[in-house]
Design a protein around this motif. Structure first.
Motif, PDB file in Angstrom:
ATOM      1  N   TYR A  13       1.000  -1.216  -0.141  1.00 25.76           N
ATOM      2  CA  TYR A  13       0.103   0.180   0.147  1.00 25.76           C
ATOM      3  C   TYR A  13       0.832   1.234   0.153  1.00 25.76           C
ATOM      4  CZ  TYR A  13      -3.603  -3.412   0.979  1.00 25.76           C
ATOM      5  OH  TYR A  13      -4.378  -4.381   0.826  1.00 25.76           O
ATOM      6  N   SER A  60      -3.600  -2.064   5.185  1.00 27.01           N
ATOM      7  CA  SER A  60      -4.481  -2.358   4.126  1.00 27.01           C
ATOM      8  C   SER A  60      -5.556  -1.243   4.615  1.00 27.01           C
ATOM      9  CB  SER A  60      -4.987  -3.822   4.308  1.00 27.01           C
ATOM     10  OG  SER A  60      -5.529  -4.149   5.571  1.00 27.01           O
ATOM     11  N   THR A  63      -6.272   4.421   2.356  1.00 26.53           N
ATOM     12  CA  THR A  63      -7.297   4.634   1.464  1.00 26.53           C
ATOM     13  C   THR A  63      -6.998   6.099   0.761  1.00 26.53           C
ATOM     14  OG1 THR A  63      -9.147   3.303   2.054  1.00 26.53           O
ATOM     15  CG2 THR A  63      -9.735   4.969   0.531  1.00 26.53           C
TER      16      THR A  63
END
Length: 233
Positions: A13, A60, A63
């Motif tokens: 990420y 995770s 965003t």
């Protein structure tokens, strides 16, 4: 003979960096609780002035700003929390307050999205906050600005709007524990390193959002963070 994996591993990420083509890979996410006195009061608790405290989110959960996320499952009280995010860029273990800012790579505007009903239910039973905090798409982040370009953390304004309504408005000078104090303290318990993010806490004015809402968070000198709330999946 190379190792065989049973299934594909999680992707790395990453977060964009202003002025760079290379991306910042996220290793861990630490979040600071009750780091604005007025927010602690609105949550019905006192600020712990003996030491900061933390909770974590998985990498995770990251965003990127501009996303539309589904209203999360298991909650009917989904809250925004606008925060300054610190990106670590060098190893740090038991680092002093005086040297702590040397390991800061940069800063970003972020949202610590929270399933408030689940958090408060866990708090009432003195249980961990994981269900309320550590869930998918709960750590929203805008592109990182390098520390030298941002300058010293001080009087910058931190603001959040839902639609056109201002919900949170404070100054980074209102932080109970400074960035240097947080990095120094946290490095006494973890070997901090590149890829570690620290969400530094939220001002007062947290509140719920519903499907169809649009959130914009700003900190002077940083790229704004934006999020739209979609219907439940």
């Amino acid at each position: 003979m190379s190792e065989q994996l049973l299934f594909p591993p999680e992707p790395t990420y990453t977060v964009p960096v202003t002025g760079e083509t290379a991306l910042y890979p996220v290793r861990r996410i630490f979040c600071v609780g009750r780091n604005y006195e007025a927010h602690a009061r609105e949550m019905g608790v006192e600020v712990d002035r003996e030491a900061p405290f933390y909770f974590t989110k998985p990498a995770s959960a990251i965003t990127l700003s501009g996303a539309c996320v589904a209203y999360p499952p298991g909650t009917s009280n989904y809250h925004y929390e606008m925060e300054l995010v610190v990106a670590i860029g060098a190893p740090a273990f038991k680092i002093s307050v005086e040297d702590a800012l040397k390991v800061v790579y940069g800063y970003a505007a972020g949202l610590d999205m929270t399933r408030r009903d689940l958090q408060l239910a866990a708090r009432a039973k003195q249980r961990p906050w994981d269900l309320g905090k550590a869930f998918e798409q709960s750590a929203i982040i805008a592109p990182i600005t390098k520390a030298a370009a941002f300058g010293a953390v001080g009087q910058q304004r931190i603001t959040l709007k839902v639609g056109e309504a201002i919900k949170q408005h404070a100054s980074l000078s209102d932080l109970v524990w400074s960035v240097a104090e947080l990095v120094s303290h946290l490095s006494g318990f973890y070997h901090l390193g590149p890829g570690d993010l620290i969400y530094t806490g939220t001002p007062e004015g947290v509140g719920p959002v519903v499907s169809g809402d649009a959130i914009t968070g700003t900190i002077d000198g940083l790229t704004p963070v934006q999020l739209s709330i979609g219907p439940p999946e």
